[in-house]
Design a protein around this motif. Structure first.
Motif, PDB file in Angstrom:
ATOM      1  N   GLY A   2       8.735  -1.073  -9.771  1.00 18.01           N
ATOM      2  CA  GLY A   2       8.323  -2.402 -10.186  1.00 18.01           C
ATOM      3  C   GLY A   2       9.192  -3.532  -9.605  1.00 18.01           C
ATOM      4  N   GLU A   3       9.007  -4.702 -10.210  1.00 17.93           N
ATOM      5  CA  GLU A   3       9.804  -5.874  -9.839  1.00 17.93           C
ATOM      6  C   GLU A   3      10.535  -6.372 -11.083  1.00 17.93           C
ATOM      7  OE1 GLU A   3      11.932  -8.769  -8.581  1.00 17.93           O
ATOM      8  OE2 GLU A   3      10.981  -7.310  -7.251  1.00 17.93           O
ATOM      9  N   PRO A   4      11.843  -6.100 -11.183  1.00 18.37           N
ATOM     10  CA  PRO A   4      12.585  -6.420 -12.406  1.00 18.37           C
ATOM     11  C   PRO A   4      12.589  -7.896 -12.789  1.00 18.37           C
ATOM     12  CG  PRO A   4      13.824  -4.891 -11.045  1.00 18.37           C
ATOM     13  CD  PRO A   4      12.653  -5.351 -10.221  1.00 18.37           C
ATOM     14  N   PRO A  47       0.806  -1.225   0.000  1.00 17.84           N
ATOM     15  CA  PRO A  47       0.000   0.000   0.000  1.00 17.84           C
ATOM     16  C   PRO A  47       0.832   1.264   0.000  1.00 17.84           C
ATOM     17  CG  PRO A  47      -0.119  -1.108   2.144  1.00 17.84           C
ATOM     18  CD  PRO A  47       0.554  -2.049   1.208  1.00 17.84           C
ATOM     19  N   TYR A  48       2.055   1.213   0.560  1.00 18.84           N
ATOM     20  CA  TYR A  48       2.890   2.407   0.641  1.00 18.84           C
ATOM     21  C   TYR A  48       3.866   2.556  -0.524  1.00 18.84           C
ATOM     22  CZ  TYR A  48       6.009  -1.098   2.748  1.00 18.84           C
ATOM     23  OH  TYR A  48       6.748  -2.220   2.995  1.00 18.84           O
ATOM     24  N   CYS A  49       3.756   1.702  -1.536  1.00 19.21           N
ATOM     25  CA  CYS A  49       4.691   1.768  -2.667  1.00 19.21           C
ATOM     26  C   CYS A  49       4.703   3.171  -3.267  1.00 19.21           C
ATOM     27  CB  CYS A  49       4.297   0.747  -3.721  1.00 19.21           C
ATOM     28  SG  CYS A  49       5.340   0.815  -5.204  1.00 19.21           S
ATOM     29  N   HIS A  50       5.904   3.747  -3.423  1.00 15.45           N
ATOM     30  CA  HIS A  50       6.016   5.105  -3.952  1.00 15.45           C
ATOM     31  C   HIS A  50       6.265   5.124  -5.464  1.00 15.45           C
ATOM     32  CE1 HIS A  50      10.213   3.949  -3.189  1.00 15.45           C
ATOM     33  NE2 HIS A  50      10.534   4.817  -4.127  1.00 15.45           N
ATOM     34  N   ALA A 103       4.028   3.908  -7.717  1.00 17.25           N
ATOM     35  CA  ALA A 103       2.710   3.333  -7.966  1.00 17.25           C
ATOM     36  C   ALA A 103       2.464   3.066  -9.445  1.00 17.25           C
ATOM     37  CB  ALA A 103       1.627   4.257  -7.414  1.00 17.25           C
ATOM     38  N   ASP A 104       2.895   3.970 -10.304  1.00 16.48           N
ATOM     39  CA  ASP A 104       2.677   3.764 -11.736  1.00 16.48           C
ATOM     40  C   ASP A 104       3.407   2.531 -12.236  1.00 16.48           C
ATOM     41  OD1 ASP A 104       5.085   4.992 -11.241  1.00 16.48           O
ATOM     42  OD2 ASP A 104       4.812   6.610 -12.698  1.00 16.48           O
ATOM     43  N   LEU A 105       4.621   2.320 -11.756  1.00 12.76           N
ATOM     44  CA  LEU A 105       5.366   1.124 -12.150  1.00 12.76           C
ATOM     45  C   LEU A 105       4.749  -0.130 -11.559  1.00 12.76           C
ATOM     46  CD1 LEU A 105       9.018   2.453 -11.736  1.00 12.76           C
ATOM     47  CD2 LEU A 105       7.680   2.275 -13.835  1.00 12.76           C
ATOM     48  N   ALA A 106       4.282  -0.053 -10.322  1.00  7.62           N
ATOM     49  CA  ALA A 106       3.633  -1.212  -9.697  1.00  7.62           C
ATOM     50  C   ALA A 106       2.396  -1.632 -10.480  1.00  7.62           C
ATOM     51  CB  ALA A 106       3.262  -0.889  -8.257  1.00  7.62           C
ATOM     52  N   LEU A 156       0.704   3.675  -3.732  1.00  6.05           N
ATOM     53  CA  LEU A 156      -0.152   2.787  -4.512  1.00  6.05           C
ATOM     54  C   LEU A 156      -1.570   2.808  -3.969  1.00  6.05           C
ATOM     55  CD1 LEU A 156      -0.352   0.677  -6.797  1.00  6.05           C
ATOM     56  CD2 LEU A 156       0.291  -1.062  -5.110  1.00  6.05           C
ATOM     57  N   ASP A 157      -1.713   2.786  -2.655  1.00  3.01           N
ATOM     58  CA  ASP A 157      -2.996   3.042  -2.009  1.00  3.01           C
ATOM     59  C   ASP A 157      -3.060   4.538  -1.712  1.00  3.01           C
ATOM     60  OD1 ASP A 157      -5.187   3.407  -0.400  1.00  3.01           O
ATOM     61  OD2 ASP A 157      -4.637   1.892   1.087  1.00  3.01           O
TER      62      ASP A 157
END
Length: 231
Positions: A72-74, A32-35, A37-40, A197-198
């Motif tokens: 993201g996750e490479p 939820p705290y991913c900064h 967000a667009d890549l996620a 992300l949230d």
């Protein structure tokens, strides 16, 4: 392979080196705290062909000391092995950021000498990953990645973003026990200003920990690892 972003210079993303940062889009976690967000979400804030990235790296020889790959996750991208090969062929050390969900990819990259440094995020105690992953077997994958990194990676660190309500002294100690004997464990504060992300995660209340609270976490982790730092 299409890259979703390029940061031309960084003094903090590759320990001890001046690096550029390559961004890969897409993630299998829902932090939820991913900064990023667009890549996620798998979006492309920008689009860079691999050939353009290679041309850029050629032009920066003698100025850059390494290349950091993040997301993201490479490890989700089928082109990650070819990307690392292309970067290594130019003589650059490679640092990879990962959430640890793809131990097989990590094993391949390490065995083929395509990464020089791995930074793996550990969000919470491994038995309590439901706020971050919908995968019911994520505990096994994370455990396998931790073991692979500790046994085989040329250099590495594990990292935890310290955000309430997920992180406290008890959870940090549990995480540290799961990486007992690790070379380095990094506690990093949550970026209060980030768009998450949230979107509501840091709007209703402040999930960040104060400097004093961060300092109190360190003694809970330090006995289980060789080095514990707050970054």
């Amino acid at each position: 392979m299409i890259l979703a972003g390029l940061q031309k210079n960084s003094f903090i993303d590759f320990p001890g080196k001046i690096s550029c940062v390559l961004f890969v889009t897409g993630c299998n976690f829902i932090c939820p705290y991913c900064h990023n967000a667009d890549l996620a979400r798998g979006e492309y804030p920008a689009r860079f062909e691999l050939t353009a990235i290679i041309d850029f790296l050629k032009s920066r020889r003698g100025m850059l000391e390494g290349v950091a790959i993040t997301g993201g996750e490479p490890t989700l991208d089928r082109g990650i092995v070819d990307l690392c090969r292309a970067v290594k062929a130019l003589g650059y050390p490679v640092k990879l950021d990962t959430n640890g969900s793809r131990p097989g990819v990590l094993r391949q990259l390490i065995s083929e000498h395509l990464v020089d440094f791995i930074a793996m995020d550990i969000k919470a105690p491994l038995h309590d990953y439901s706020p971050f992953s919908r995968n019911p077997t994520i505990h096994e994958q994370m455990t396998a990645s931790i073991r692979t990194i500790m046994e085989s990676a040329p250099a590495y660190e594990f990292r935890t973003t310290c955000a309430a309500p997920f992180i406290n002294g008890t959870t940090v100690e549990a995480i540290a026990k799961s990486i007992e004997g690790a070379a380095c464990y990094v506690l990093q504060p949550f970026n209060r200003r980030a768009a998450c992300l949230d979107p509501e995660f840091n709007q209703k209340q402040d999930p960040g920990l104060s400097a004093d609270e961060m300092q109190r976490l360190k003694p809970r982790a330090a006995p289980f690892v060789k080095r514990c730092v707050i970054r």
